[in-house]
Design an enzyme around this catalytic site. Structure first.
Site, PDB file in Angstrom:
ATOM      1  N   HIS A 252      -3.413  -5.709   2.453  1.00  0.00           N
ATOM      2  CA  HIS A 252      -3.060  -5.807   3.880  1.00  0.00           C
ATOM      3  C   HIS A 252      -3.611  -7.134   4.399  1.00  0.00           C
ATOM      4  CE1 HIS A 252      -1.838  -1.600   4.344  1.00  0.00           C
ATOM      5  NE2 HIS A 252      -2.925  -1.227   3.697  1.00  0.00           N
TER       6      HIS A 252
ATOM      7  N   CYS B 167       0.822  -1.220   0.000  1.00  0.00           N
ATOM      8  CA  CYS B 167       0.000   0.000   0.000  1.00  0.00           C
ATOM      9  C   CYS B 167       0.858   1.273   0.000  1.00  0.00           C
ATOM     10  CB  CYS B 167      -0.966  -0.051   1.179  1.00  0.00           C
ATOM     11  SG  CYS B 167      -2.380   0.992   0.966  1.00  0.00           S
TER      12      CYS B 167
HETATM   13  N1  GLN Z   1      -2.054   6.868   2.420  1.00  0.00           N
HETATM   14  C1  GLN Z   1      -2.155   5.973   1.272  1.00  0.00           C
HETATM   15  C2  GLN Z   1      -3.583   5.934   0.673  1.00  0.00           C
HETATM   16  O1  GLN Z   1      -4.529   6.293   1.328  1.00  0.00           O
HETATM   17  C3  GLN Z   1      -1.757   4.558   1.690  1.00  0.00           C
HETATM   18  C4  GLN Z   1      -2.720   3.966   2.718  1.00  0.00           C
HETATM   19  C5  GLN Z   1      -2.212   2.637   3.285  1.00  0.00           C
HETATM   20  O2  GLN Z   1      -1.001   2.367   3.343  1.00  0.00           O
HETATM   21  N2  GLN Z   1      -3.173   1.789   3.771  1.00  0.00           N
HETATM   22  O3  GLN Z   1      -3.726   5.492  -0.469  1.00  0.00           O
END
Ligand code: GLN
Length: 234
Positions: free
Chosen positions: A191, A92
């Site tokens: 995740h 992510c």
């Molecule tokens: N801040 C980034 C987004 O919202 C990554 C979010 C995350 O790592 N879950 O896309």
């Protein structure tokens, strides 16, 4: 068999939704096979030496700003490591910073290290939920996990997706791709954490890092978890 060196990049900042479980999975799946493994947690300001596997987790925009600046100081090093075919896994927010840039809703563009040919722009919707993707990298051909991001990632050039989403949004909710791969650099929005429920992908990373296929493990419990999530929407 050689000792595997694993670097966990900036876990104090990018380690959301239990992403550190990916590193624990790699370590345990080496130890269960008697493969020597060493973990280095890399903090802001640390010098980074060569490792076989680099892991970077996800996080909110704010933490990505600090990590982006630190990654850029080591951009040439990471490029050399990519060319040396070291294995990378970014989840992510960490995945986004492996590309050219991440443009958040507010504030300046965060520069990435360009070890994959991709870029990310924050979208107006947040993609939250289970994901199932079909991949041709491993058997079984399914990858499962949970996404929570507003970033929309677009792949270019020779960077190819990990797979195609059959449930969920993946890279951008539009082109049906999930994740990215270039050489031995992998990124994903999954995740969960990702590797405990996708042990076949963990073993693929270990194989690439070792240069040899690891002995199979009894993964009946892991695949009970994996199979319970295939095509699960809620
Ligand atoms: N801040 C980034 C987004 O919202 C990554 C979010 C995350 O790592 N879950 O896309």
């Amino acid at each position: 068999m050689k000792k595997l060196k694993i670097a966990h990049l900036y876990p104090k900042l990018l380690n959301i939704y239990g992403d550190g479980g990916n590193v624990l999975t790699l370590i345990k799946r080496c130890q269960w096979r008697g493969i020597a493994v060493e973990l280095d947690e890399i903090d802001i300001g640390d010098k980074i030496d060569r490792h076989d596997i680099y892991f970077i987790g996800g996080g909110q925009d704010l933490q990505q700003i600090e990590v982006s600046k630190e990654l850029l100081k080591n951009k040439n090093f990471f490029m050399e490591e990519r060319e040396r075919m070291s294995v990378f896994l970014g989840i992510c927010g960490g995945y986004q910073l492996m590309g050219h840039y991440y443009q958040p809703h507010n504030g300046e563009r965060l520069e990435g290290i360009s070890i994959i040919d991709a870029y990310t722009i924050a979208g107006h919707n947040r993609f939250i939920g289970n994901v199932t993707a079909e991949t041709d990298l491993v058997e079984p051909r399914t990858l499962v996990g949970f996404e929570n991001h507003s970033g929309l990632t677009y792949l270019q050039g020779d960077t190819v997706p990990l797979g195609k989403v059959s449930v969920g949004h993946g890279n951008n909710g539009n082109d049906k791709t999930e994740g990215a791969r270039f050489k031995n650099v992998f990124g994903t929005y999954l995740h969960g954490s990702f590797l405990p429920k996708n042990p076949h992908f963990a073993d693929y990373m270990i194989e690439l890092a070792l240069g040899a296929k690891p002995q199979p493990l009894d993964d009946r419990i892991e695949f009970l978890a994996h199979n319970s999530l295939i095509n699960k929407k809620y």
